[in-house]
Design a protein around this motif. Structure first.
Motif, PDB file in Angstrom:
ATOM      1  N   UNK A  63       0.835  -1.205   0.000  1.00 53.48           N
ATOM      2  CA  UNK A  63       0.000   0.000   0.000  1.00 53.48           C
ATOM      3  C   UNK A  63       0.869   1.254   0.000  1.00 53.48           C
ATOM      4  N   UNK A  64       1.955   1.243   0.764  1.00 57.07           N
ATOM      5  CA  UNK A  64       2.878   2.386   0.769  1.00 57.07           C
ATOM      6  C   UNK A  64       3.482   2.591  -0.616  1.00 57.07           C
ATOM      7  N   UNK A  65       3.810   1.504  -1.283  1.00 57.62           N
ATOM      8  CA  UNK A  65       4.358   1.600  -2.639  1.00 57.62           C
ATOM      9  C   UNK A  65       3.323   2.200  -3.600  1.00 57.62           C
ATOM     10  N   UNK A  66       2.089   1.719  -3.524  1.00 55.96           N
ATOM     11  CA  UNK A  66       1.055   2.208  -4.440  1.00 55.96           C
ATOM     12  C   UNK A  66       0.743   3.685  -4.195  1.00 55.96           C
ATOM     13  N   UNK A  67       0.743   4.104  -2.935  1.00 54.20           N
ATOM     14  CA  UNK A  67       0.434   5.500  -2.625  1.00 54.20           C
ATOM     15  C   UNK A  67       1.565   6.448  -3.026  1.00 54.20           C
ATOM     16  N   UNK A  68       2.786   5.997  -2.960  1.00 56.74           N
ATOM     17  CA  UNK A  68       3.949   6.837  -3.247  1.00 56.74           C
ATOM     18  C   UNK A  68       4.704   6.370  -4.485  1.00 56.74           C
ATOM     19  N   UNK A  69       3.998   5.802  -5.446  1.00 54.16           N
ATOM     20  CA  UNK A  69       4.629   5.203  -6.615  1.00 54.16           C
ATOM     21  C   UNK A  69       5.429   6.228  -7.418  1.00 54.16           C
ATOM     22  N   UNK A  70       4.899   7.416  -7.600  1.00 54.94           N
ATOM     23  CA  UNK A  70       5.596   8.429  -8.403  1.00 54.94           C
ATOM     24  C   UNK A  70       6.889   8.865  -7.713  1.00 54.94           C
ATOM     25  N   UNK A  71       6.841   9.094  -6.413  1.00 56.71           N
ATOM     26  CA  UNK A  71       8.042   9.509  -5.677  1.00 56.71           C
ATOM     27  C   UNK A  71       9.087   8.401  -5.683  1.00 56.71           C
ATOM     28  N   UNK A  72       8.663   7.164  -5.461  1.00 60.81           N
ATOM     29  CA  UNK A  72       9.598   6.032  -5.432  1.00 60.81           C
ATOM     30  C   UNK A  72      10.245   5.857  -6.794  1.00 60.81           C
ATOM     31  N   UNK A  73       9.462   5.969  -7.887  1.00 61.20           N
ATOM     32  CA  UNK A  73      10.013   5.800  -9.234  1.00 61.20           C
ATOM     33  C   UNK A  73      10.982   6.929  -9.577  1.00 61.20           C
ATOM     34  N   UNK A  74      10.705   8.128  -9.067  1.00 62.68           N
ATOM     35  CA  UNK A  74      11.526   9.281  -9.405  1.00 62.68           C
ATOM     36  C   UNK A  74      12.791   9.376  -8.546  1.00 62.68           C
ATOM     37  N   UNK A  75      12.715   9.000  -7.249  1.00 66.26           N
ATOM     38  CA  UNK A  75      13.829   9.243  -6.341  1.00 66.26           C
ATOM     39  C   UNK A  75      14.511   7.955  -5.861  1.00 66.26           C
ATOM     40  N   UNK A  76      13.749   6.953  -5.464  1.00 61.15           N
ATOM     41  CA  UNK A  76      14.298   5.775  -4.793  1.00 61.15           C
ATOM     42  C   UNK A  76      14.600   4.596  -5.708  1.00 61.15           C
ATOM     43  N   UNK A  77      14.131   4.620  -6.936  1.00 62.34           N
ATOM     44  CA  UNK A  77      14.315   3.489  -7.854  1.00 62.34           C
ATOM     45  C   UNK A  77      15.781   3.374  -8.270  1.00 62.34           C
ATOM     46  N   UNK A  78      16.281   2.145  -8.316  1.00 62.78           N
ATOM     47  CA  UNK A  78      17.655   1.911  -8.743  1.00 62.78           C
ATOM     48  C   UNK A  78      17.804   2.091 -10.254  1.00 62.78           C
ATOM     49  N   UNK A  79      16.732   1.874 -10.986  1.00 70.09           N
ATOM     50  CA  UNK A  79      16.779   1.945 -12.457  1.00 70.09           C
ATOM     51  C   UNK A  79      16.153   3.235 -12.983  1.00 70.09           C
ATOM     52  N   UNK A  80      16.196   4.326 -12.223  1.00 74.53           N
ATOM     53  CA  UNK A  80      15.574   5.568 -12.676  1.00 74.53           C
ATOM     54  C   UNK A  80      16.320   6.177 -13.867  1.00 74.53           C
TER      55      UNK A  80
END
Length: 125
Positions: free
Chosen positions: A25-42
């Protein structure tokens, strides 16, 4: 008051079960932030990771933590033996020695029932 206690105990009992759902649920709610900042493959948008690497890492860390807690709990659980087995050593003797020693020694084999009855007695009146 009783229903509040019941719901509280139910929630605290089932909370570890829902921890993975909380991570998802945390991933789904913050998907844009995680993809933009925390993703290893950004830096590689052609992979279309969108932070799934971060989600997989969080789920794996939670699973490892649960496995470690379970292992520690199992190892620290005391063992309670609920049976009684008499200790009867096996001694090998030639027949002529056992004939001579038969007059001097005798063995009493305790039955398991004797062990149980010595532990559990009816109440005295």
């Amino acid at each position: 008051m009783r229903t509040i206690v019941i719901y509280w105990l139910l929630l605290t009992t089932l909370l570890p079960t829902f921890s993975q759902w909380g991570i998802i649920a945390h991933y789904q709610l913050n998907k844009a932030y995680i993809a933009r900042v925390l993703c290893q493959n950004r830096d590689k948008p052609q992979l279309h990771c969108d932070g799934q690497c971060y989600l997989a890492k969080q789920l794996k860390a939670r699973q490892d933590k649960q496995d470690k807690e379970t292992t520690e709990r199992v190892q620290s659980t005391p063992v309670l033996h609920l049976f009684c087995q008499p200790h009867v050593p096996f001694l090998f003797r030639p027949t002529w020695v056992s004939l001579v020693l038969a007059n001097f020694f005798s063995y009493h084999l305790a039955s398991p029932v004797a062990c149980v009855t010595s532990l559990f007695r009816p109440p005295k009146r």
